[in-house]
Enzyme design. Structure first.
Site, mmCIF file in Angstrom:
data_model
loop_
_atom_site.group_PDB
_atom_site.id
_atom_site.type_symbol
_atom_site.label_atom_id
_atom_site.label_comp_id
_atom_site.label_asym_id
_atom_site.label_seq_id
_atom_site.Cartn_x
_atom_site.Cartn_y
_atom_site.Cartn_z
ATOM 1 C CE1 TYR A 100 -9.566 17.173 3.961
ATOM 2 C CE2 TYR A 100 -7.559 18.186 3.118
ATOM 3 C CZ TYR A 100 -8.929 18.220 3.341
ATOM 4 O OH TYR A 100 -9.660 19.313 2.927
ATOM 5 N NE ARG A 317 -2.231 11.927 -1.997
ATOM 6 C CZ ARG A 317 -2.480 13.139 -2.486
ATOM 7 N NH1 ARG A 317 -1.682 13.668 -3.398
ATOM 8 N NH2 ARG A 317 -3.524 13.823 -2.056
ATOM 9 C CG ASP A 338 -0.585 -11.242 -9.861
ATOM 10 O OD1 ASP A 338 -0.482 -12.255 -10.567
ATOM 11 O OD2 ASP A 338 -0.913 -11.270 -8.658
ATOM 12 C CD GLU A 393 -2.801 -13.786 -13.094
ATOM 13 O OE1 GLU A 393 -2.326 -14.898 -12.844
ATOM 14 O OE2 GLU A 393 -3.112 -12.974 -12.193
#
Length: 674
Positions: A100, A317, A338, A393
């Site tokens: 992977y 992850r 943010d 936000e």
């Protein structure tokens, strides 16, 4: 993407009420979250280990002092490790390719059984691409990076101190009333330099405690190569910025804050990343994707930055482990996320207005991958850390942003009430005092989604940045340089500015939300604006500092504003209006410029009229009995004129008024004496 198709293409048959359709789509969102959680359970054994991947990626010291290096670089042809430990040999230490797109390397210990890479020595990952290029990269999981004085590129520095700081004070419990002090470590000193973690611990934390704030929101902690980005162009997500000091010094800062009963939130930037390649995530494995979508989807046109691929397993992850890292390693108490608006929509909010119509929040324009990531992040954080606080936000007004994920919400605790500071700036820029619209001000302060908590603020770092001005500077401008002495009579400009500065903040505090936020220095009316050293200002630090020395001078009126902010917070701490249900506004009189409301058994009375005082002014109250003045912006201690007698007792009459069961007569002075 059935949910998007239903709204955008099916056009809602008249037999299905829109309200029921949107409720169904919230259920669909929760189903997507459950699907992702099931996948994590099946593939990783659950989210607990998955979000601890910072313990297996990057560099890890094993019990026998061997070092395990692990990276994810799916497009790379080969990986090598180089650094001080092997005299920068580019080929002597190859990684082994795993499944992977993962790569591993084990370095055995030295002959003396110490680790092969010494503490504070430099490292690089050498990436060989399919095109034959050789790239020098910093590990995305690097825990400490530094920059030489004359260099523009950051270096990966191995951080494994023989003695690590041990935090001993428990995390504070989540407060019912949240009062946030938004702060930036680097500017937290009157001196023209980058201030340190230790300076903040020693000199700023005691002020925050004295002011009555119970939570700090730390900006610009995640490492960012460009200081003037204000910390919003992240290059190393797991590294605390070295420009302020060491990781151990940041741990001490948080530990000392905890000892004072103050929570600490991290301003986390998972909405985008810096385009830097040599010291950032961009093109880590040589491809234009890896952690991000390929262009154009993977680029933000206004921010000139890269956008994460939230559907990628390894990106999940990385980001979820990043949150866990800051909670576990540094013991932050939560996050202010943010750029949530940019995350939620494929259009990123660019050139798009939001009217509040629900069709704007459900459809193909919504990025379901990032939406599910935010649900997943909030679910995991609140499951593992019940007292964790997350703040969003978001300027769009996404419904259910601050509802539990089980309800189809995104799971945030609070959202920032971003319309409030914009309203105050607009009023000060465009309207004379006598033209202020009381109804419009009250509407802006109370216009929030029922059952979703908001953080109210009169101004934040956005209003302080160069190109704009703080409220104090809008109010008093150049007179702040010459007329702030309490040894001379107040000029009309200073008088008006000081009185309105206090009234704006108290009105916002009392009416605007379920939490309150203040940006460092604005509590005492910090003059001027905020501008970081850059080419355009000759690398000057003059405006990249906070002049706390102004507060410490007894003869300056900054001290009076500071005192009012302190007593305002402690008054809220006593009566708890932020934790109470929304206020009942009984008066918003346009001619008188008077606003009256009650909340948490506290009666708030504001007279914004510049010159008109009112004697025997009737105000409505719901709780009968005797009332006394507990906070008075006109008190001389706060730079006021002392026109009210605090020994006066006010008794209610059985005369309903303005929607309240009782009423009483009060005297209200105007803003000015001139």
């Amino acid at each position: 993407h059935l949910t998007g198709w239903l709204v955008a293409e099916f056009k809602v048959p008249p037999i299905i009420p829109q309200r029921k359709l949107f409720s169904f789509l919230l259920v669909c969102r929760y189903a997507l979250l459950q699907k992702r959680l099931s996948q994590l359970e099946e593939a990783e054994g659950g989210f607990d280990q998955f979000t601890r991947s910072y313990k297996t990626f990057g560099v890890q010291r094993q019990p026998d002092n061997s070092l395990l290096f692990k990276e994810w670089a799916p497009a790379a042809e080969a990986l090598f490790l180089t650094g001080d430990f092997n005299e920068w040999n580019k080929f002597s230490h190859p990684y082994t390719k795993k499944e992977y797109g993962k790569w591993e390397l084990i370095l055995p210990p030295k002959h003396d059984k110490s680790p092969a890479v010494d503490h504070r020595t430099k490292l690089k990952v050498v990436v060989h691409t399919a095109e034959g290029d050789r790239l020098y990269r910093i590990s995305p999981w690097a825990k400490y990076v530094t920059r030489e004085e004359k260099s523009v590129i950051y270096d990966w520095v191995h951080w494994d101190p023989p003695e690590q700081y041990t935090q001993i004070h428990p995390r504070p419990k989540k407060p019912t009333s949240l009062r946030i002090y938004e702060a930036h470590v680097g500017i937290a000193s009157p001196e023209g330099k980058v201030a340190s973690y230790d300076n903040f611990t020693t000199n700023v934390l005691p002020r925050i405690k004295e002011l009555g704030y119970n939570c700090i929101q730390l900006m610009a902690i995640m490492e960012h190569a460009y200081y003037a980005s204000f910390g919003y162009q992240i290059t190393s997500f797991f590294a605390a910025s070295s420009r302020y000091g060491t990781p151990e010094e940041l741990k001490r800062l948080i530990d000392v804050a905890h000892s004072m009963g103050i929570m600490v939130l991290l301003d986390v930037v998972h909405s985008h990343a810096s385009k830097n390649t040599e010291d950032g995530l961009n093109r880590f494995d040589g491809s234009d994707s890896c952690f991000f979508h390929s262009p154009p989807r993977g680029e933000h046109s206004l921010w000139d930055s890269r956008l994460f691929n939230y559907s990628s397993w390894e990106v999940l992850r990385f980001l979820l482990s990043n949150l866990r890292w800051w909670m576990e390693e540094y013991r932050f108490d939560g996050f202010r996320f943010d750029g949530v608006t940019s995350m939620l929509y494929h259009h990123h909010g660019i050139g798009t207005g939001f009217s509040g119509d629900y069709s704007e929040y459900f459809g193909l324009q919504v990025d379901e991958d990032s939406l599910v990531y935010l649900m997943l992040a909030n679910h995991i954080l609140h499951f593992l850390y019940p007292d964790c606080i997350t703040v969003a936000e978001d300027v769009s007004g996404m419904p259910a942003l601050c509802r539990r994920v089980e309800e189809g919400g995104l799971g945030f605790d609070y959202r920032l009430a971003m319309a409030i500071p914009d309203k105050w700036i607009q009023i000060l820029k465009e309207f004379k005092d006598e033209d202020w619209d009381m109804g419009n001000i009250v509407f802006t302060l109370t216009n929030r989604r029922y059952g979703e908590k908001c953080i109210a603020y009169a101004e934040s770092h956005d209003q302080a940045l160069v190109g704009d001005k703080t409220l104090a500077f809008w109010l008093m401008d150049k007179e702040m340089y010459s007329n702030m002495s309490s040894l001379i009579p107040m000029s009309p400009v200073i008088d008006r500015g000081i009185q309105l500065h206090k009234m704006i903040r108290l009105l916002t505090h009392g009416l605007g939300g379920e939490g309150y936020l203040n940006f460092i220095g604005n509590e005492f009316g910090h003059p001027e604006w905020l501008d970081f050293p850059r080419e355009g200002n000759n690398q000057s630090y003059h405006y990249a500092r906070r002049q706390f020395n102004l507060v410490d001078m007894d003869h300056l009126r900054y001290r009076q504003l500071y005192a009012f902010d302190r007593d305002m917070n402690w008054t809220e701490d006593k009566y708890g209006w932020l934790a109470a249900p929304p206020a009942f506004v009984s008066a918003k009189h346009e001619g008188d410029k008077v606003v009256v409301f009650d909340r948490a058994n506290v009666l708030f009375i504001f007279n914004f009229h510049p010159t008109q005082s009112f004697q025997g002014y009737r105000v409505g109250v719901e709780v009968p009995g005797k009332y006394k003045i507990k906070l008075d912006s006109d008190e001389t201690l706060y730079g006021g004129h002392g026109r009210l007698d605090h020994n006066t007792e006010f008794f209610t009459e059985e005369q309903p008024y303005n929607g309240r069961s009782y009423s009483m007569l009060v005297n209200i002075p105007p803003v000015l004496t001139h």
